[in-house]
Design a protein around this motif. Structure first.
Motif, PDB file in Angstrom:
ATOM      1  N   GLU A 103       0.820  -1.208   0.000  1.00  0.00           N
ATOM      2  CA  GLU A 103       0.000   0.000   0.000  1.00  0.00           C
ATOM      3  C   GLU A 103       0.858   1.265   0.000  1.00  0.00           C
ATOM      4  O   GLU A 103       0.363   2.356  -0.322  1.00  0.00           O
ATOM      5  CB  GLU A 103      -0.953  -0.001   1.196  1.00  0.00           C
ATOM      6  N   VAL A 104       2.133   1.135   0.352  1.00  0.00           N
ATOM      7  CA  VAL A 104       3.018   2.306   0.289  1.00  0.00           C
ATOM      8  C   VAL A 104       3.125   2.821  -1.148  1.00  0.00           C
ATOM      9  O   VAL A 104       3.358   4.017  -1.373  1.00  0.00           O
ATOM     10  CB  VAL A 104       4.432   1.995   0.835  1.00  0.00           C
ATOM     11  N   LEU A 105       2.928   1.936  -2.126  1.00  0.00           N
ATOM     12  CA  LEU A 105       2.999   2.362  -3.525  1.00  0.00           C
ATOM     13  C   LEU A 105       1.854   3.303  -3.884  1.00  0.00           C
ATOM     14  O   LEU A 105       2.000   4.161  -4.769  1.00  0.00           O
ATOM     15  CB  LEU A 105       2.998   1.139  -4.447  1.00  0.00           C
ATOM     16  N   ASP A 106       0.716   3.163  -3.205  1.00  0.00           N
ATOM     17  CA  ASP A 106      -0.389   4.086  -3.440  1.00  0.00           C
ATOM     18  C   ASP A 106      -0.013   5.499  -3.000  1.00  0.00           C
ATOM     19  O   ASP A 106      -0.464   6.481  -3.595  1.00  0.00           O
ATOM     20  CB  ASP A 106      -1.637   3.623  -2.686  1.00  0.00           C
ATOM     21  N   VAL A 107       0.810   5.582  -1.948  1.00  0.00           N
ATOM     22  CA  VAL A 107       1.256   6.885  -1.450  1.00  0.00           C
ATOM     23  C   VAL A 107       2.364   7.445  -2.334  1.00  0.00           C
ATOM     24  O   VAL A 107       2.372   8.631  -2.675  1.00  0.00           O
ATOM     25  CB  VAL A 107       1.739   6.769   0.009  1.00  0.00           C
TER      26      VAL A 107
ATOM     27  N   THR B  84       3.612   7.845  -8.791  1.00  0.00           N
ATOM     28  CA  THR B  84       4.521   7.753  -9.940  1.00  0.00           C
ATOM     29  C   THR B  84       5.975   8.026  -9.585  1.00  0.00           C
ATOM     30  O   THR B  84       6.851   7.888 -10.430  1.00  0.00           O
ATOM     31  CB  THR B  84       4.085   8.737 -11.040  1.00  0.00           C
ATOM     32  N   THR B  85       6.233   8.388  -8.324  1.00  0.00           N
ATOM     33  CA  THR B  85       7.634   8.606  -7.920  1.00  0.00           C
ATOM     34  C   THR B  85       8.357   7.296  -7.669  1.00  0.00           C
ATOM     35  O   THR B  85       9.580   7.278  -7.489  1.00  0.00           O
ATOM     36  CB  THR B  85       7.718   9.472  -6.653  1.00  0.00           C
ATOM     37  N   ALA B  86       7.615   6.181  -7.621  1.00  0.00           N
ATOM     38  CA  ALA B  86       8.212   4.856  -7.422  1.00  0.00           C
ATOM     39  C   ALA B  86       8.106   4.051  -8.705  1.00  0.00           C
ATOM     40  O   ALA B  86       7.398   4.417  -9.644  1.00  0.00           O
ATOM     41  CB  ALA B  86       7.527   4.121  -6.272  1.00  0.00           C
ATOM     42  N   GLY B  87       8.823   2.917  -8.729  1.00  0.00           N
ATOM     43  CA  GLY B  87       8.881   2.104  -9.946  1.00  0.00           C
ATOM     44  C   GLY B  87       8.105   0.821  -9.890  1.00  0.00           C
ATOM     45  O   GLY B  87       8.279  -0.049 -10.741  1.00  0.00           O
TER      46      GLY B  87
ATOM     47  N   ALA C 136       6.282   7.290   3.445  1.00  0.00           N
ATOM     48  CA  ALA C 136       5.066   6.777   2.828  1.00  0.00           C
ATOM     49  C   ALA C 136       4.407   5.723   3.715  1.00  0.00           C
ATOM     50  O   ALA C 136       3.170   5.648   3.820  1.00  0.00           O
ATOM     51  CB  ALA C 136       5.374   6.186   1.452  1.00  0.00           C
ATOM     52  N   ALA C 137       5.211   4.890   4.383  1.00  0.00           N
ATOM     53  CA  ALA C 137       4.674   3.871   5.295  1.00  0.00           C
ATOM     54  C   ALA C 137       3.962   4.526   6.481  1.00  0.00           C
ATOM     55  O   ALA C 137       2.899   4.059   6.925  1.00  0.00           O
ATOM     56  CB  ALA C 137       5.798   2.958   5.784  1.00  0.00           C
ATOM     57  N   ASN C 138       4.535   5.606   7.006  1.00  0.00           N
ATOM     58  CA  ASN C 138       3.882   6.339   8.079  1.00  0.00           C
ATOM     59  C   ASN C 138       2.531   6.876   7.646  1.00  0.00           C
ATOM     60  O   ASN C 138       1.551   6.844   8.388  1.00  0.00           O
ATOM     61  CB  ASN C 138       4.772   7.491   8.551  1.00  0.00           C
ATOM     62  N   THR C 139       2.474   7.363   6.427  1.00  0.00           N
ATOM     63  CA  THR C 139       1.224   7.894   5.890  1.00  0.00           C
ATOM     64  C   THR C 139       0.199   6.788   5.676  1.00  0.00           C
ATOM     65  O   THR C 139      -0.991   6.943   6.002  1.00  0.00           O
ATOM     66  CB  THR C 139       1.481   8.623   4.560  1.00  0.00           C
ATOM     67  N   ALA C 140       0.650   5.664   5.144  1.00  0.00           N
ATOM     68  CA  ALA C 140      -0.253   4.569   4.808  1.00  0.00           C
ATOM     69  C   ALA C 140      -0.763   3.823   6.033  1.00  0.00           C
ATOM     70  O   ALA C 140      -1.932   3.411   6.082  1.00  0.00           O
ATOM     71  CB  ALA C 140       0.438   3.597   3.854  1.00  0.00           C
ATOM     72  N   PHE C 141       0.102   3.632   7.033  1.00  0.00           N
ATOM     73  CA  PHE C 141      -0.248   2.735   8.153  1.00  0.00           C
ATOM     74  C   PHE C 141      -0.279   3.412   9.511  1.00  0.00           C
ATOM     75  O   PHE C 141      -0.718   2.807  10.479  1.00  0.00           O
ATOM     76  CB  PHE C 141       0.764   1.580   8.193  1.00  0.00           C
ATOM     77  N   GLY C 142       0.235   4.635   9.608  1.00  0.00           N
ATOM     78  CA  GLY C 142       0.326   5.301  10.902  1.00  0.00           C
ATOM     79  C   GLY C 142      -1.023   5.793  11.420  1.00  0.00           C
ATOM     80  O   GLY C 142      -2.015   5.848  10.724  1.00  0.00           O
TER      81      GLY C 142
END
Length: 323
Positions: free
Chosen positions: A202-206, A209-212, A317-323
């Motif tokens: 789910e970090v990819l949703d955050v 397009t900055t990730a691959g 991004a993980a903090n945003t997705a799961f925090g």
């Protein structure tokens, strides 16, 4: 009690699977993946969404004694129970949806029960007072054609005694509960942490397009609580970052969250507790401090990779997705 609880912890720890980063890189959209990669993703999604405690009927384990602990506190794909017998001895049983370190004997004496392949294995290990049963999960013919996935029931009691009757009772109950498919996780269940219903990818949703996108190796074992990704759109081999969900006892689960990733050898790592912990110990006497500590645990998110700047960005991004 302490020895039995330690055996339970060790048994559950061996249920984990190591992840291999090597293999074919796959972009995030499912339609862009190869058929084998799509199969791999579907298996991981099914394993992540399945509730191991849904296959461990408390009414069944209660026959072995007073339930002192029940829940998923050691590993996310494992549900365990600890019981006190009337003679004061302890018994444990666990169901793992992601077992590892299965011996060749574990996959012997196959039989079919209600359409499910069950391996009775070597039988009771009286020296240790343990018993293991292995069975295949109903995730479709395609998954079984690739030899996946397997699950285990492991039971243990006093050395010299046969734990297989308990293992078989739990297995029979689990098979009955799987008739209509694997039980789904419940985000509000007191037997698991809230993070268990999430996908580390789910970090990819955050990141957008900055990730691959993800790295998916269809030849590797399923790792539903790991996500290997390219942190940048250029998808440079060797730059991969991994996001992992694990469990940790609470005393070790609330360290100060580092402002920046820590350097460990030639890699960077960021680790943070995430969400509220659970306590699977039931009220009442009889559980020593060591055993109680094993049952009071919380989820931990770890992000690691070769580049500290990339790890920091994925950690945010993980903090945003799961925090």
């Amino acid at each position: 009690m302490k020895k039995v609880a330690a055996a339970l912890l060790c048994a559950a720890i061996t249920s984990g699977c190591a992840h291999s980063v090597s293999g074919t890189a796959g972009a995030s959209p499912l339609q862009e993946l190869s058929p084998d990669q799509q199969r791999h993703v579907h298996i991981e999604d099914a394993l992540r969404g399945a509730d191991p405690c849904g296959l461990l009927d408390e009414a069944v384990v209660r026959r072995a004694g007073t339930v002192q602990q029940y829940g998923s506190a050691v590993q996310l794909p494992v549900c365990s129970a600890l019981m006190a017998r009337s003679d004061g001895a302890s018994t444990y049983v666990e169901v793992s949806l992601l077992p590892s370190m299965l011996s060749e004997q574990s996959l012997t004496r196959p039989e079919t029960v209600d359409g499910v392949t069950v391996y009775r294995g070597a039988g009771a290990d009286l020296t240790r007072g343990t018993c293991e049963r292995v069975f295949r999960l109903p995730l479709g013919t395609e998954a079984q054609d690739f030899g996946l996935p397997l699950a285990t029931v492991r039971a243990g009691t006093v050395a010299g005694q046969d734990a297989c009757p308990l293992a078989d009772a739990v297995l029979d109950s689990a098979l009955d509960r799987m008739r209509s498919g694997l039980p789904a996780r419940d985000a509000g269940s007191p037997d698991q942490v809230a993070l268990a219903v999430h996908d580390p990818c789910e970090v990819l949703d955050v990141l957008g397009t900055t990730a691959g996108g993800r790295v998916i190796d269809p030849e590797s074992p399923p790792t539903p609580f790991d996500c290997v990704l390219f942190p940048n759109p250029n998808r440079v081999p060797g730059s991969e970052v991994t996001v992992s969900f694990t469990m940790s006892p609470v005393k070790e689960n609330r360290p100060p969250v580092p402002a920046v990733p820590e350097t460990v050898g030639d890699r960077c790592r960021w680790t943070s507790p995430m969400g509220e912990p659970i306590d699977i110990t039931r009220p009442g006497p009889g559980v020593d401090e060591f055993t109680r500590r094993l049952g009071h645990a919380g989820a931990v998110v770890t992000v690691h990779g070769p580049n500290c700047a990339a790890v920091a960005r994925v950690a945010d991004a993980a903090n945003t997705a799961f925090g």
